[in-house]
Structures are given as C-alpha cells and as structure tokens.
Design an enzyme around this catalytic site. Structure first.
Site, PDB file in Angstrom:
ATOM      1  N   ASP A 115       0.853  -1.197   0.000  1.00  0.00           N
ATOM      2  CA  ASP A 115       0.000   0.000   0.000  1.00  0.00           C
ATOM      3  C   ASP A 115       0.885   1.242   0.000  1.00  0.00           C
ATOM      4  O   ASP A 115       2.007   1.206   0.510  1.00  0.00           O
ATOM      5  CB  ASP A 115      -0.856   0.039   1.276  1.00  0.00           C
TER       6      ASP A 115
ATOM      7  N   ARG B 262      -1.582  -0.709  -8.336  1.00  0.00           N
ATOM      8  CA  ARG B 262      -2.927  -0.230  -8.023  1.00  0.00           C
ATOM      9  C   ARG B 262      -2.891   1.293  -8.151  1.00  0.00           C
ATOM     10  O   ARG B 262      -1.963   1.934  -7.667  1.00  0.00           O
ATOM     11  CB  ARG B 262      -3.313  -0.613  -6.599  1.00  0.00           C
TER      12      ARG B 262
HETATM   13  C1  LIG Z   1      -8.916  -1.138  -3.065  1.00  0.00           C
HETATM   14  C2  LIG Z   1      -8.462   0.202  -2.591  1.00  0.00           C
HETATM   15  C3  LIG Z   1      -7.190   0.339  -2.077  1.00  0.00           C
HETATM   16  C4  LIG Z   1      -6.733   1.598  -1.668  1.00  0.00           C
HETATM   17  N1  LIG Z   1      -5.429   1.734  -1.276  1.00  0.00           N
HETATM   18  C5  LIG Z   1      -4.954   2.963  -0.968  1.00  0.00           C
HETATM   19  C6  LIG Z   1      -3.578   3.170  -0.684  1.00  0.00           C
HETATM   20  O1  LIG Z   1      -2.747   2.251  -0.706  1.00  0.00           O
HETATM   21  N2  LIG Z   1      -3.171   4.437  -0.398  1.00  0.00           N
HETATM   22  C7  LIG Z   1      -4.037   5.508  -0.378  1.00  0.00           C
HETATM   23  O2  LIG Z   1      -3.603   6.640  -0.148  1.00  0.00           O
HETATM   24  N3  LIG Z   1      -5.349   5.316  -0.634  1.00  0.00           N
HETATM   25  C8  LIG Z   1      -5.832   4.094  -0.914  1.00  0.00           C
HETATM   26  N4  LIG Z   1      -7.157   3.933  -1.220  1.00  0.00           N
HETATM   27  C9  LIG Z   1      -8.125   5.043  -0.958  1.00  0.00           C
HETATM   28  C10 LIG Z   1      -8.247   5.953  -2.159  1.00  0.00           C
HETATM   29  O3  LIG Z   1      -7.053   6.682  -2.322  1.00  0.00           O
HETATM   30  C11 LIG Z   1      -9.399   6.940  -2.004  1.00  0.00           C
HETATM   31  O4  LIG Z   1      -9.204   7.741  -0.892  1.00  0.00           O
HETATM   32  C12 LIG Z   1     -10.781   6.323  -1.884  1.00  0.00           C
HETATM   33  O5  LIG Z   1     -10.888   5.193  -2.693  1.00  0.00           O
HETATM   34  C13 LIG Z   1     -11.840   7.349  -2.312  1.00  0.00           C
HETATM   35  O6  LIG Z   1     -11.649   7.732  -3.644  1.00  0.00           O
HETATM   36  P1  LIG Z   1     -12.646   7.344  -4.843  1.00  0.00           P
HETATM   37  O7  LIG Z   1     -11.806   7.137  -6.066  1.00  0.00           O
HETATM   38  O8  LIG Z   1     -13.485   6.220  -4.460  1.00  0.00           O
HETATM   39  O9  LIG Z   1     -13.454   8.666  -5.149  1.00  0.00           O
HETATM   40  P2  LIG Z   1     -14.395   9.570  -4.229  1.00  0.00           P
HETATM   41  O10 LIG Z   1     -14.807  10.691  -5.094  1.00  0.00           O
HETATM   42  O11 LIG Z   1     -13.711   9.890  -2.948  1.00  0.00           O
HETATM   43  O12 LIG Z   1     -15.599   8.639  -3.917  1.00  0.00           O
HETATM   44  C14 LIG Z   1     -16.539   8.211  -4.884  1.00  0.00           C
HETATM   45  C15 LIG Z   1     -17.774   7.757  -4.151  1.00  0.00           C
HETATM   46  O13 LIG Z   1     -17.482   6.661  -3.276  1.00  0.00           O
HETATM   47  C16 LIG Z   1     -17.849   6.950  -1.926  1.00  0.00           C
HETATM   48  N5  LIG Z   1     -16.691   6.618  -1.061  1.00  0.00           N
HETATM   49  C17 LIG Z   1     -15.409   6.691  -1.400  1.00  0.00           C
HETATM   50  N6  LIG Z   1     -14.604   6.253  -0.400  1.00  0.00           N
HETATM   51  C18 LIG Z   1     -15.424   5.916   0.613  1.00  0.00           C
HETATM   52  C19 LIG Z   1     -15.208   5.393   1.892  1.00  0.00           C
HETATM   53  N7  LIG Z   1     -14.002   5.113   2.366  1.00  0.00           N
HETATM   54  N8  LIG Z   1     -16.308   5.160   2.658  1.00  0.00           N
HETATM   55  C20 LIG Z   1     -17.523   5.425   2.196  1.00  0.00           C
HETATM   56  N9  LIG Z   1     -17.767   5.905   0.973  1.00  0.00           N
HETATM   57  C21 LIG Z   1     -16.775   6.161   0.187  1.00  0.00           C
HETATM   58  C22 LIG Z   1     -18.121   8.439  -1.842  1.00  0.00           C
HETATM   59  O14 LIG Z   1     -19.303   8.660  -1.094  1.00  0.00           O
HETATM   60  C23 LIG Z   1     -18.358   8.865  -3.272  1.00  0.00           C
HETATM   61  O15 LIG Z   1     -19.699   8.958  -3.560  1.00  0.00           O
HETATM   62  C24 LIG Z   1      -7.618   2.708  -1.694  1.00  0.00           C
HETATM   63  C25 LIG Z   1      -8.893   2.562  -2.213  1.00  0.00           C
HETATM   64  C26 LIG Z   1      -9.324   1.346  -2.682  1.00  0.00           C
HETATM   65  C27 LIG Z   1     -10.662   1.234  -3.288  1.00  0.00           C
END
Ligand SMILES: Cc1cc2nc3c(=O)[nH]c(=O)nc-3n(C[C@H](O)[C@H](O)[C@H](O)COP(=O)(O)OP(=O)(O)OC[C@H]3O[C@@H](n4cnc5c(N)ncnc54)[C@H](O)[C@@H]3O)c2cc1C
Length: 304
Positions: A123, A180
């Site tokens: 990560d 990722r």
């Molecule tokens: C499989 C996976 C691994 C990840 N690994 C890392 C990592 O190694 N390092 C890192 O910095 N980040 C990591 N992330 C988090 C990522 O960087 C984002 O902060 C997170 O995914 C929200 O971004 P989004 O692209 O979904 O867009 P957004 O615009 O934030 O969200 C899109 C929609 O999804 C919903 N949503 C998004 N996240 C959440 C949540 N946590 N809880 C509830 N609703 C939510 C929101 O309500 C919104 O409507 C990971 C995410 C995923 C899916």
C-alpha cells in the site's frame, strides 16, 4: 463543515457506537471474520485482498510481530483455498524505524507468499513514505518479479514521473509491473499534491492511460462512477485483455456500482481489512476523509 465536526468527535464516542457505524467497512476482529467475507465475495465471482489492521508501531519488535502475523495469515488463508491476495503497509513493518530491517521483514513475507503462490501489494502511505516505498518495491520486484505490486496515488504531483521511471527501470514483458492506482487518502500539502477534485480525476486518467498503453497490470481502485466509465473507455480503446487489469473497491463501499462492474464482465477485487485495531483505522480514515461521514450517516438510516 458538519462532516468535519462529526469526524472530529467520532473517535471520542463510545467504542460500541463507533462499531455500529464502522462494521460495514471492517470484516471483524478475527481472521475467521475475514475468511467468511472473502468466501462470500468469492461466491459472487469477486476476489479479495486482505489487510491486517495495525496500530502505529514504535519499536522494531512490534514490526517483527507483524511479520509473523502476516505469515500466519498467509498460511491459514492458503489452507482455506480462498481466492485472495494480501495488502501490507510498510510502516507496520518498521519503515519509519529501520528501513533495512523493514525490507528484511517484508522480504520474509514475500518468500512465504511466493512459496504459496500468493501476491502481496505494498500500500502507498503518506508522502514521507513515498520514495522509500518505491525503493522497497523495486528491491523486492528484482527477487519476486511476479508476486509483488505497489500503489500509486493520482493526487501526488510526482506520480506520472514515478510511473514513467519505473517503466524504464523494472518493466518487462515476462514480469510486467503491477500497480494499483487510487486517488490517495492522506492530507498532503498543495505543493506536492493536487487538491482540486477535477484535477485529481484528470491525473488519475492520465496515469491510468500511461499504465494501460504500456502493458502495466492495472488495479483500478475507485468508487467514482465517472472514473469507472472513463477507465472502461480506455480499456476498450487499448483493447486491454481481461487478465491485464481489474477493478478494486473497499469492503462495504458502493456495492451497487461494484455489482454493475462485475455484471459487465470485469474482474473485481475487494479490499478486506480486519483485526482488533479497527477503531484506530476507522477513526483515522474518517478524519482523513470527512466525506466518508456522509456515507456512514447514510448507513445508519438506510438499509441495504
Ligand atoms: C482497493 C483500494 C485500495 C486503496 N489503497 C490505498 C492506498 O494504498 N493508499 C491511499 O492513499 N489510498 C488508498 N485507497 C483510498 C483511495 O485513495 C481513495 O481515498 C478512496 O478510494 C476514495 O476515492 P474514490 O476514487 O473512491 O473517489 P471519491 O470521489 O472519494 O468517492 C466516490 C464515491 O465513493 C464513496 N466513497 C469513497 N470512499 C469511501 C469510503 N471510504 N467510505 C464510504 N464511501 C466512500 C463516496 O461517497 C463517493 O460517492 C484505496 C482505495 C481502494 C478502493
């Protein structure tokens, strides 16, 4: 504003109440809870990636304990024959305490994972770790070319260059890079990270384009329906085969979008965190991303 206030007070609420809110995002406290969740996902054609929740560690002995815990998890999950990979955070293996020892611990996990035919993804944590986590990945990729992957964050201004450099250094047809791509969860200063929502989306797609057209295995980690649509356009444009990419989502987030993606025939993997340190994980993530509170509050009132 309200989100920020709620996010700020949540860590001080009774643990039981926070669990009510958080349980949707964490498989449970025990490995068996994670196994149940992954079995359920697998039965719907979805793979898992398991994350053992860790507290912030302060001694190298704690890092050593985490190494043993991960090896044990890999051993038990391999026996169960569930379809999953593993996600690790280098700081829980001592990255900020002793880089060389951290490398040694993660390497031991990789030795065992490779033996069991399992994949381990590093990560990406906050910006103080970025260069060290890339370096850690590069060292491990040399020894375990097919079993280790890394994460890049689209909000970091350096990401496009980092991916370009790794393409030159470590990308081969036999052992392609496996990244990722996510937006990024940590609060970073504006001189190193894009802050604007649309700018982050724009760079996400630019980075993804770079990955897909160069044959990098792309784990597209987002719940943003716009990015999912645009990613599918890119996949179609470059005629990327199914075994060269997958979508990834967090456990408990956007299940209907997840089902749509699976129904459309794309591979999907869900990030399944578990462990007794769920409280710290949930409070931290809520603080880091107060927008999450919307979803959590909604989950209190809306069933299904
Ligand atoms: C499989 C996976 C691994 C990840 N690994 C890392 C990592 O190694 N390092 C890192 O910095 N980040 C990591 N992330 C988090 C990522 O960087 C984002 O902060 C997170 O995914 C929200 O971004 P989004 O692209 O979904 O867009 P957004 O615009 O934030 O969200 C899109 C929609 O999804 C919903 N949503 C998004 N996240 C959440 C949540 N946590 N809880 C509830 N609703 C939510 C929101 O309500 C919104 O409507 C990971 C995410 C995923 C899916």
């Amino acid at each position: 504003m309200i989100n920020k206030v709620v996010a700020g007070t949540l860590p001080h609420m009774p643990k039981k109440l926070v669990w009510l809110i958080s349980k949707r995002y964490v498989a449970g406290e025990h490995l068996n809870d994670a196994i149940k969740v992954i079995e359920q996902l697998n039965s719907n054609g979805i793979k898992g990636t398991v994350d053992l929740l860790g507290e912030f560690i302060t001694t190298i002995d704690e890092a050593d304990i985490n190494k043993h815990r991960y090896i044990d998890i890999i051993r038990k999950l391999s026996k169960q024959k569930v379809d999953c990979s593993f996600s690790i955070k280098p700081t829980s293996f001592g990255l900020l305490i002793n880089k060389e020892r951290c490398y040694g611990f993660v390497r031991e996990v990789l030795v065992y994972a490779t033996l069991k035919g399992k994949f381990v993804r590093i990560d990406m944590e906050d910006s103080q770790c970025t260069s060290d986590e890339i370096e850690l990945f590069l060292r491990l990729k040399d020894e375990f070319p097919k079993n280790v992957g890394l994460v890049f964050q689209a909000y970091m201004k350096r990401t496009y260059n980092d991916i370009s450099n790794l393409l030159l250094q470590s990308h081969t047809e036999k052992a392609p890079l496996n990244f990722r791509l996510c937006k990024g969860i940590y609060v970073e200063p504006a001189y190193i990270a894009y802050k604007d929502f649309h700018q982050v989306r724009h760079h996400f797609l630019e980075d993804l384009d770079l990955m897909l057209k160069n044959g990098v295995y792309a784990a597209i980690a987002t719940h943003d329906p716009f990015l999912v649509r645009e990613a599918i356009d890119l996949i179609n444009r470059y005629e990327v085969p199914k075994d060269k990419y997958e979508f990834q989502m967090l456990y408990g987030v956007a299940p209907s979008l997840r089902n749509e993606i699976v129904k459309a025939g794309h591979n999907m993997r869900v990030y399944v965190p578990f462990g007794k340190y769920w409280f710290g994980y949930c409070s931290r993530r809520i603080k880091e991303n107060p927008k999450m509170v919307n979803d959590i509050v909604k989950a209190l009132f809306v069933r299904g």
